[in-house]
Design a protein around this motif. Structure first.
Motif, short mmCIF file in Angstrom:
data_model
loop_
_atom_site.label_atom_id
_atom_site.label_comp_id
_atom_site.label_asym_id
_atom_site.label_seq_id
_atom_site.Cartn_x
_atom_site.Cartn_y
_atom_site.Cartn_z
N LEU A 10 56.24 133.93 80.91
CA LEU A 10 56.47 135.14 80.13
C LEU A 10 56.08 136.34 80.99
N HIS A 11 57.06 137.20 81.28
CA HIS A 11 56.82 138.41 82.08
C HIS A 11 56.55 139.56 81.10
N THR A 12 55.49 140.32 81.36
CA THR A 12 55.10 141.41 80.47
C THR A 12 54.83 142.69 81.26
N GLN A 13 54.59 143.74 80.56
CA GLN A 13 54.29 145.06 81.11
C GLN A 13 55.42 145.54 82.03
N PRO A 14 56.64 145.72 81.46
CA PRO A 14 57.77 146.13 82.28
C PRO A 14 57.61 147.53 82.87
N THR A 17 60.71 148.96 88.14
CA THR A 17 61.03 148.05 89.24
C THR A 17 60.75 146.59 88.96
N GLY A 18 60.30 146.25 87.77
CA GLY A 18 60.01 144.86 87.43
C GLY A 18 58.87 144.79 86.44
N CYS A 19 58.28 143.62 86.34
CA CYS A 19 57.16 143.42 85.42
C CYS A 19 55.86 143.31 86.19
#
Length: 59
Positions: A10-14, A17-19
């Protein structure tokens, strides 16, 4: 999601340029609440993710 490793990232804090953060969770460990931008929460059931058929491998 990696059905062979039986884990989801799970990728968070977008950002633009990305997470900033990524959190790995094993299948079957939890019902993972994911807060959405509109204030709702999506719950991902890690028991319900697809798994490879027995006898198959990632190669």
């Amino acid at each position: 999601m990696d059905p062979y490793a039986q884990e989801v990232v799970l990728h968070t804090q977008p950002t633009a340029t990305g997470c900033i953060a990524a959190h790995t969770h094993k299948y079957g460990t939890v019902k993972l609440p994911i807060p959405l931008a509109d204030g709702r929460t999506f719950t991902l059931d890690l028991d319900e993710l697809p798994r490879p058929e027995p006898g198959t491998d990632a190669h």
